[in-house]
Structure formats: C-alpha cells, structure tokens
Design a protein around this motif. Structure first.
Motif, PDB file in Angstrom:
ATOM      1  N   SER A 157      23.246   7.289 -34.438  1.00 41.12           N
ATOM      2  CA  SER A 157      23.831   6.603 -33.281  1.00 41.12           C
ATOM      3  C   SER A 157      23.315   7.250 -32.003  1.00 41.12           C
ATOM      4  CB  SER A 157      25.354   6.691 -33.362  1.00 41.12           C
ATOM      5  OG  SER A 157      25.913   6.194 -32.182  1.00 41.12           O
ATOM      6  N   PHE A 158      22.190   6.744 -31.479  1.00 44.83           N
ATOM      7  CA  PHE A 158      21.597   7.332 -30.280  1.00 44.83           C
ATOM      8  C   PHE A 158      22.326   6.878 -29.022  1.00 44.83           C
ATOM      9  CE2 PHE A 158      18.092   7.286 -33.386  1.00 44.83           C
ATOM     10  CZ  PHE A 158      17.965   8.657 -33.518  1.00 44.83           C
ATOM     11  N   ALA A 159      23.038   5.725 -29.130  1.00 41.84           N
ATOM     12  CA  ALA A 159      23.756   5.211 -27.968  1.00 41.84           C
ATOM     13  C   ALA A 159      24.898   6.163 -27.595  1.00 41.84           C
ATOM     14  CB  ALA A 159      24.290   3.830 -28.268  1.00 41.84           C
ATOM     15  N   ASN A 160      25.523   6.741 -28.622  1.00 41.96           N
ATOM     16  CA  ASN A 160      26.665   7.622 -28.376  1.00 41.96           C
ATOM     17  C   ASN A 160      26.315   9.044 -28.816  1.00 41.96           C
ATOM     18  OD1 ASN A 160      29.234   8.133 -27.520  1.00 41.96           O
ATOM     19  ND2 ASN A 160      30.183   7.610 -29.490  1.00 41.96           N
ATOM     20  N   ASN A 161      25.099   9.446 -28.442  1.00 42.79           N
ATOM     21  CA  ASN A 161      24.544  10.711 -28.918  1.00 42.79           C
ATOM     22  C   ASN A 161      25.153  11.896 -28.167  1.00 42.79           C
ATOM     23  OD1 ASN A 161      22.978  12.778 -29.780  1.00 42.79           O
ATOM     24  ND2 ASN A 161      21.011  11.804 -29.319  1.00 42.79           N
ATOM     25  N   LYS A 162      25.764  12.814 -28.932  1.00 43.67           N
ATOM     26  CA  LYS A 162      26.387  13.962 -28.268  1.00 43.67           C
ATOM     27  C   LYS A 162      25.644  15.270 -28.550  1.00 43.67           C
ATOM     28  CE  LYS A 162      30.941  11.857 -28.267  1.00 43.67           C
ATOM     29  NZ  LYS A 162      32.228  11.766 -28.948  1.00 43.67           N
ATOM     30  N   LEU A 163      24.527  15.192 -29.275  1.00 38.63           N
ATOM     31  CA  LEU A 163      23.786  16.407 -29.640  1.00 38.63           C
ATOM     32  C   LEU A 163      23.028  16.939 -28.434  1.00 38.63           C
ATOM     33  CD1 LEU A 163      22.172  15.747 -33.150  1.00 38.63           C
ATOM     34  CD2 LEU A 163      24.089  17.229 -32.617  1.00 38.63           C
ATOM     35  N   ASP A 164      23.155  18.214 -28.180  1.00 41.61           N
ATOM     36  CA  ASP A 164      22.334  18.829 -27.135  1.00 41.61           C
ATOM     37  C   ASP A 164      22.108  20.314 -27.443  1.00 41.61           C
ATOM     38  OD1 ASP A 164      24.629  20.118 -26.365  1.00 41.61           O
ATOM     39  OD2 ASP A 164      25.050  18.747 -24.704  1.00 41.61           O
ATOM     40  N   SER A 165      21.629  21.056 -26.462  1.00 41.78           N
ATOM     41  CA  SER A 165      21.223  22.447 -26.701  1.00 41.78           C
ATOM     42  C   SER A 165      22.385  23.337 -27.154  1.00 41.78           C
ATOM     43  CB  SER A 165      20.590  23.020 -25.432  1.00 41.78           C
ATOM     44  OG  SER A 165      21.530  22.912 -24.379  1.00 41.78           O
ATOM     45  N   TYR A 180      19.308  14.992 -27.654  1.00 43.21           N
ATOM     46  CA  TYR A 180      18.415  15.288 -28.776  1.00 43.21           C
ATOM     47  C   TYR A 180      18.412  14.134 -29.788  1.00 43.21           C
ATOM     48  CZ  TYR A 180      18.338  20.215 -27.391  1.00 43.21           C
ATOM     49  OH  TYR A 180      18.180  21.393 -26.715  1.00 43.21           O
ATOM     50  N   THR A 181      17.254  13.897 -30.363  1.00 41.90           N
ATOM     51  CA  THR A 181      17.172  12.942 -31.472  1.00 41.90           C
ATOM     52  C   THR A 181      17.723  13.615 -32.734  1.00 41.90           C
ATOM     53  OG1 THR A 181      15.120  12.210 -30.469  1.00 41.90           O
ATOM     54  CG2 THR A 181      15.574  11.381 -32.682  1.00 41.90           C
ATOM     55  N   GLY A 182      17.623  14.919 -32.744  1.00 37.98           N
ATOM     56  CA  GLY A 182      18.157  15.671 -33.876  1.00 37.98           C
ATOM     57  C   GLY A 182      17.863  17.140 -33.749  1.00 37.98           C
ATOM     58  N   ILE A 183      18.376  17.901 -34.683  1.00 38.90           N
ATOM     59  CA  ILE A 183      18.078  19.337 -34.754  1.00 38.90           C
ATOM     60  C   ILE A 183      17.500  19.575 -36.148  1.00 38.90           C
ATOM     61  CG2 ILE A 183      19.069  21.662 -34.752  1.00 38.90           C
ATOM     62  CD1 ILE A 183      21.365  20.423 -32.976  1.00 38.90           C
ATOM     63  N   ILE A 184      16.352  20.281 -36.194  1.00 39.55           N
ATOM     64  CA  ILE A 184      15.767  20.577 -37.505  1.00 39.55           C
ATOM     65  C   ILE A 184      15.936  22.067 -37.788  1.00 39.55           C
ATOM     66  CG2 ILE A 184      13.751  20.393 -38.998  1.00 39.55           C
ATOM     67  CD1 ILE A 184      12.481  18.552 -37.052  1.00 39.55           C
ATOM     68  N   TRP A 220      18.342  18.337 -41.523  1.00 38.31           N
ATOM     69  CA  TRP A 220      18.405  17.611 -40.251  1.00 38.31           C
ATOM     70  C   TRP A 220      19.855  17.472 -39.801  1.00 38.31           C
ATOM     71  CZ3 TRP A 220      14.363  16.608 -43.435  1.00 38.31           C
ATOM     72  CH2 TRP A 220      13.110  16.398 -42.864  1.00 38.31           C
ATOM     73  N   VAL A 221      20.064  17.653 -38.511  1.00 40.79           N
ATOM     74  CA  VAL A 221      21.364  17.296 -37.924  1.00 40.79           C
ATOM     75  C   VAL A 221      21.082  16.097 -37.030  1.00 40.79           C
ATOM     76  CG1 VAL A 221      23.314  18.069 -36.530  1.00 40.79           C
ATOM     77  CG2 VAL A 221      22.060  19.724 -37.937  1.00 40.79           C
ATOM     78  N   MET A 222      21.750  14.973 -37.373  1.00 44.37           N
ATOM     79  CA  MET A 222      21.467  13.741 -36.630  1.00 44.37           C
ATOM     80  C   MET A 222      22.717  13.237 -35.925  1.00 44.37           C
ATOM     81  SD  MET A 222      19.044  11.839 -39.385  1.00 44.37           S
ATOM     82  CE  MET A 222      19.640  12.690 -40.799  1.00 44.37           C
ATOM     83  N   PRO A 223      22.558  12.534 -34.830  1.00 47.94           N
ATOM     84  CA  PRO A 223      23.745  12.022 -34.130  1.00 47.94           C
ATOM     85  C   PRO A 223      24.407  10.876 -34.908  1.00 47.94           C
ATOM     86  CG  PRO A 223      21.754  11.241 -33.074  1.00 47.94           C
ATOM     87  CD  PRO A 223      21.318  12.195 -34.137  1.00 47.94           C
ATOM     88  N   GLY A 224      25.735  10.804 -34.840  1.00 50.77           N
ATOM     89  CA  GLY A 224      26.468   9.700 -35.477  1.00 50.77           C
ATOM     90  C   GLY A 224      26.623   9.912 -36.971  1.00 50.77           C
ATOM     91  N   MET A 225      27.275   8.924 -37.602  1.00 47.77           N
ATOM     92  CA  MET A 225      27.480   8.978 -39.052  1.00 47.77           C
ATOM     93  C   MET A 225      26.302   8.280 -39.709  1.00 47.77           C
ATOM     94  SD  MET A 225      30.169  10.466 -40.282  1.00 47.77           S
ATOM     95  CE  MET A 225      30.621   9.676 -41.785  1.00 47.77           C
ATOM     96  N   VAL A 226      25.446   9.040 -40.347  1.00 47.39           N
ATOM     97  CA  VAL A 226      24.252   8.463 -40.967  1.00 47.39           C
ATOM     98  C   VAL A 226      24.460   8.404 -42.480  1.00 47.39           C
ATOM     99  CG1 VAL A 226      21.756   8.671 -41.287  1.00 47.39           C
ATOM    100  CG2 VAL A 226      22.824   9.465 -39.171  1.00 47.39           C
ATOM    101  N   ASP A 230      30.733  12.475 -35.231  1.00 45.56           N
ATOM    102  CA  ASP A 230      29.716  12.532 -34.172  1.00 45.56           C
ATOM    103  C   ASP A 230      28.334  12.931 -34.670  1.00 45.56           C
ATOM    104  OD1 ASP A 230      31.603  11.858 -32.324  1.00 45.56           O
ATOM    105  OD2 ASP A 230      32.113  13.938 -31.836  1.00 45.56           O
ATOM    106  N   PHE A 231      28.252  13.458 -35.870  1.00 49.38           N
ATOM    107  CA  PHE A 231      26.939  13.927 -36.362  1.00 49.38           C
ATOM    108  C   PHE A 231      26.900  13.898 -37.903  1.00 49.38           C
ATOM    109  CE2 PHE A 231      27.867  18.104 -38.167  1.00 49.38           C
ATOM    110  CZ  PHE A 231      29.189  18.278 -37.755  1.00 49.38           C
ATOM    111  N   THR A 232      25.699  14.026 -38.414  1.00 47.09           N
ATOM    112  CA  THR A 232      25.510  14.066 -39.872  1.00 47.09           C
ATOM    113  C   THR A 232      24.515  15.169 -40.204  1.00 47.09           C
ATOM    114  OG1 THR A 232      25.830  11.690 -39.975  1.00 47.09           O
ATOM    115  CG2 THR A 232      24.831  12.713 -41.909  1.00 47.09           C
ATOM    116  N   VAL A 233      24.837  15.930 -41.238  1.00 51.52           N
ATOM    117  CA  VAL A 233      23.902  16.959 -41.704  1.00 51.52           C
ATOM    118  C   VAL A 233      23.303  16.467 -43.017  1.00 51.52           C
ATOM    119  CG1 VAL A 233      23.676  19.353 -42.486  1.00 51.52           C
ATOM    120  CG2 VAL A 233      25.245  18.788 -40.611  1.00 51.52           C
TER     121      VAL A 233
END
Lengths: 224, 394
Positions: free
Chosen positions: B78-86, B218-222, B62-68, B250-253
C-alpha cells in the motif's frame, strides 16, 4: 458324391409389424461336393435370401443348415465368421472391392481374418492373381480396372482361402455379355477343377450352363 | 485380425483421405499445443522469478508498506498509505541488530534520465551505501556511493547496464553529468548486466532521492540476515522492531522463501486454469473426431458388410474403427507436442520456458483418451451393422 451342404426345412419370415413376409418357405436342398448349381428365380422370389442363408450371413427363422456335417444352428457370431472365412467364397454382382486399394491387397483381405501366417499372404495372393491372368495388375487400384478384371479379382479373393463352396450372386449382372461369358466360363473351369460353385441368377442362359438348376418361386423351391 | 494388421489397415484408411484426416486432427493438435505451450510459458515465468530471487541470495527479508499477501483475498503493497521511513530502519538497527549483516532502505520510482539529447526512462532505486551488497550489484566501472555521500545527500548515481548502453553507447560515463527532473547528477559507476529486472535501474542514495526529487516514503526495507540465523526467527524480530512504531496492518515482513512459494502457488493455479481452458479445445477436437468417424462409418458401410462376409467379426470391425480414431488422437497429440516444443524453443529467447514432463503426459494422454472416448460410439455403430444391409448399401 459326398454331401457338402444340407438345407433342411428352412424358412425365413420377416415380421414388419404391419405385415409378415415369408421370403423362404420350408426349403430343402442338398448340395454335393464338386457340383455346379444355379439358383434361378424372378426378382423377389427369395433367391438372394437363400444365398445369404447358404453363406451364413443370415440365419433362418426355422430350419437348419448343415455344412460339412456340422450343424450351424445356434452357432455364435465368431464361429460363423470363421466358417465364412474358411469354407465360403463370396462373389458379388457389384464386385465389392475396397476402393483405392491395390488388386493384391483386395485379394489378400480374407487372409487377414484367417489363421494363415502373414508371411504366406503375398505368395498366395500372387498365385491367385496369376491364375486369374492378372499378374500384371498387382499394384493397380480397384478403380483402375475394367469390370471383367474387377470380377476376376473378386473371384481370386473368393478362392484365396480354398473354400468348400463358392457362392456367386448375379456375377455377370454388371458386365457386358462378352465379359459375362468369360466369367461364366471361369466358373465352369473352377467346377471342372473340382470346386463346388453355386450361382444365383435370373438369367436363364447362364442358369442352363450349370450342372443342376434350382428354380425358386415365391420363396419355395419348385424344381431342383 | 492381428494387431499389426489392424494398425496397417487403419493407417491405410486414414491415408486415403489425408486432408480430411489432417483437418480432423487439427482440433487435437491445437488443443495439445495450447495446453503444453501455455504450461511451458507459465513455467518460464516461474523460472524467471525464481532466478531473479536466487540471484539476490536466499537470506533476504523485505519489509513492505501495508498488508501484503499473495494468498486469496490478500492485499498488495500500500504505497498510497505508506508509513515506512528512516525511523523504521533505525528501529531494526537498534532492536534486531544481532540478526542482520546488512540493511538498506529502498525507494523505487520511474524517472526519465537525460544525457545531452538522449533520454531513457529508468527505475530510480534509492538506498543506503549497503544496498549494492544486499542486492549483489556487480560494478563494471567506477564505484558505489559511500556513507559520506549518503549522509551529505550527494547527487551521484550508478547506472544499470541497459541505461549505460542507451545513454553512453561508446563513451565512458564515469564523471559525466546526467539530468533527472532538471537536476544534475554525476555518474560515479556502472553495473554489469544482471537480469531484465535490474538492468534498467539507476542506483542513488536514498537521502538524495528524498531531498532532491521529493520522494519521501520508502518502497521497502531490505535486510540481509546473517548466514547462521534462522529466517523465521529473524522475520519475527524485525516485525517486533517495526511494531514499536507502526500497527500490524501498516507493514508486512516477508522472507524470500515466503514470496517465492506464494508466487509459485499463484503460477501453479494459473497454469492449471490455463491448461483447463485450453483443454476445452481438446474436447472440441474430440467432437470433430466423432463427427468424421461417423461420416466414415456411413461412407464405408459396404466395406463393413464385405469384411463381415469375408470373416470379420463385429469385434474386428469395432477394433479397426476405434484404432483409427485413437490414431487420429495419437498423431494429433504428437504433432501438438512438436508444435509446443517449437513454440517453447522460440519463447526461450525471452524467458526460460520449459515443458514440464507432466504437461507432456497430460496433453498426450488426453489426446489419446479423446480418441478413445469420441471414437467408441462410431466404432460401435460400425460393428453393429448388419452385413446383408451393409452389402446392399448404395
């Protein structure tokens, strides 16, 4: 007659701090096998203290108790408990039966602390209760018995290990006179069967029924 | 005195005051029940989460927004500061193309779906045409959306089994129109029952969810990694790909293994913490045992004197009273375990709760230890009683 128990120069002194009470003062008694003895004295004379010492429930401040040729002085608790279990049968004024426990279980209680195998307990208990005429009260709880029946159960319990001596502390004190007479007659029968019986009492009539009377006053034996 | 006789005497003594004995046990019963039942329920949650992850397969990243992080002091997505997109899906496709077999963005948002007069609040899950393969979605009726439908932002969707049951209890939903935020969508498929976490979902192209419903992040990338790929290496490559555009914060894998071990460690801490709190009631139960045993010693003073007169030693008396308190602890523990077992059976209707063997040993062992610890003082005071004083006790 062969000597069963010797009380040699026994004194019992209670040091209460503010005062010193001499319950027994230099008492010397010899009890022979098969004797029926009464120890008589007024309240506070020291007769109960003497009985506790004879029964090895208490240790004298000075002096010795010789039972069956064995000096009990300095014996450990375990050895004294074994002698109490095997050699001494206690009968108390207030019966001291276990509450809500059957007659048979009460009678068998001393066997549980003895070396006698458990498969023999029931038979011995039944025999004793039969001897006391209580064979139809085997499973009655102690609170379902009359005073006389309770004391018979207590006597059966005292006899179950076939002790060398039976010590009875005011055994008729909680009974009416008729029942009391029956109990004294029972002790008399036991004496006739060859058992050694010592009764502590303040009742002159009961004391007179014994073969030998030991009078105790202010902690001293004044007649025996 | 023989062991069997001590045991028998203790049972008789306790049975003479049945209600009092039961009330004394109650503290231990509740304590053991609480410890074991709580642990089994937490275990049930652990099983549930593990089952959910296992149903997805073990090679997902999973790639998720923010530091998880699930560790202490870690953050949440961190969905408020979510930078994940296509763009980031494309980066992974370009720079980590050798390690994955499937990739899909995921957009999740709760939405109310309406069909005629019926409504149902479902979790709308947007993704690419590959999503059903990645998530192992099994179709019951119809089909999944195609690449063409994703590209054309088609208003089509697939209903989870719960949504189908609620909106179309008797009717075949394929081809029917449902409304979300007043916009019409065509049902093109339904999913088979899969698990409580997935059955309330509605699958929709991620492009559609953006264009029609205005959800632009995006909520995430799988990513489903190829079977022969090393998961750690794959995680590293995906991270490097996304780092071309985003900063590390900005993201966590996270691989499935990372998430599972983190969740399990949290649940283990929770389990031990809850068991410790429940253990306090065992301590209170122990105080109850001590209290009642002290009362019992006083009540049975004459009995103690009598037993000593008849040949019992101080040790015999100590063992007898100690056996009684241990028996209270033992029986309390056993009843507590039975209750916990029944509770676990009931809880099993909802979650796969199970009683771990260590919690049985812990609960039962503690109840016996409580009996020993809190029974020792009363037993010692009984054994030290003077036989003459005891016989005179009124």
């Amino acid at each position: 007659m062969a000597s069963l128990m010797k009380v040699i120069n026994v004194s019992k002194i209670y040091d209460l701090g503010s005062e010193v009470i001499t319950a027994l003062n230099n008492v010397n008694i010899e009890i022979y096998k098969g004797e029926f003895i009464s120890i008589i004295g007024k309240s506070g004379s020291g007769k109960s203290t003497l009985m506790h010492i004879l029964g090895l429930l208490d240790t004298p401040t000075s002096g010795e108790i010789i039972l069956n040729g064995q000096n009990t002085k300095g014996m450990k608790e375990k050895e004294l408990a074994k002698i109490r279990n095997k050699e001494i049968g206690f009968v108390f004024q207030s019966f001291n039966l276990l509450q809500r426990t059957t007659t048979l279980d009460n009678v068998m209680l001393p066997l549980k602390y003895s070396d006698i195998p458990s498969y023999m307990w029931r038979k011995k208990g039944l025999d004793m209760l039969k001897m006391m005429g209580l064979e139809n009260r085997l499973h009655n709880k102690s609170n379902e018995l009359s005073g006389g029946q309770k004391q018979r159960v207590a006597i059966a319990r005292a006899l179950i290990n076939d002790p060398s001596i039976i010590l009875a502390d005011e055994p008729t004190g909680n009974l009416d006179s008729k029942t009391g007479d029956e109990i004294i007659e029972l002790f008399s029968d036991l004496h006739k069967q060859g058992r050694t019986v010592v009764i502590v009492t303040h009742n002159e009539e009961i004391a007179d029924l014994a073969q030998r009377k030991i009078i105790i006053k202010d902690g001293e034996v004044i007649e025996q | 005195m023989r062991t069997s006789e001590i045991f028998r005497s203790s049972v008789v003594a306790l049975s003479l005051n049945k209600i009092r004995t039961f009330l004394t046990m109650l503290g231990v019963i509740i304590g053991v029940f609480a410890v074991v039942a709580l642990v089994s329920v937490v275990k049930g949650f652990e099983n549930y989460i593990t089952d959910q992850f296992n149903s997805l397969g073990s090679n997902l990243i999973w790639v998720m927004p923010g530091m998880v992080s699930f560790e202490q002091g870690g953050g949440e997505p961190s969905f408020a500061n979510n930078k994940l997109d296509s763009k980031h899906v494309e980066l992974i496709e370009r720079y980590a193309s050798d390690i994955y077999s499937e990739i899909s963005s995921v957009v999740r948002v709760p939405k109310t779906i309406k069909y005629k007069t019926k409504t149902y609040t479902a979790t709308l899950t947007g993704g690419t045409e590959r999503m059903y393969e990645i998530l192992n979605v099994q179709l019951d009726l119809g089909r999944f959306f195609s690449k063409a439908e994703v590209d054309s932002k088609a208003r089509v969707l697939i209903l989870g089994s719960l949504v189908t049951e609620e909106l179309f209890p008797t009717k075949n939903p394929i081809g029917e129109k449902v409304k979300i935020d007043g916009i019409s969508f065509t049902v093109i498929g339904t999913a088979k029952p899969w698990g409580p976490n997935f059955d309330d979902r509605v699958f929709i192209p991620d492009t559609t969810i953006k264009s029609s419903l205005g959800v632009d992040r995006y909520t995430g990338i799988i990513v489903r990694v190829k079977d022969d790929e090393d998961m750690e290496d794959a995680s590293r490559k995906i991270k490097l790909a996304v780092l071309r555009d985003l900063k590390e914060d900005d993201f966590t894998v996270m691989s499935q293994k990372d998430i599972l071990s983190s969740v399990n460690s949290i649940l283990n801490v929770l389990s031990v913490g809850l068991a410790a709190i429940a253990g306090i009631s065992l301590f209170v139960g122990g105080i109850g045992i001590m209290n009642i045993m002290l009362v019992s010693v006083t009540e049975r003073t004459r009995e103690i004197g009598l037993r000593k007169a008849l040949g019992a030693t101080s040790k015999d008396i100590l063992i007898q009273f100690l056996t009684e308190s241990i028996l209270i602890g033992f029986l309390g523990g056993a009843l507590g375990l039975i209750l916990a077992w029944i509770g676990t059976l009931i809880a099993s209707s909802w979650i796969r709760a199970e009683i771990p063997w260590w919690s049985v040993l812990l609960g039962f062992g503690f109840s016996v230890v409580v009996g020993v610890v809190f029974g020792t003082y009363p037993a010692m005071s009984a054994s030290k009683k003077d036989p003459i004083e005891s016989l005179r006790y009124e």
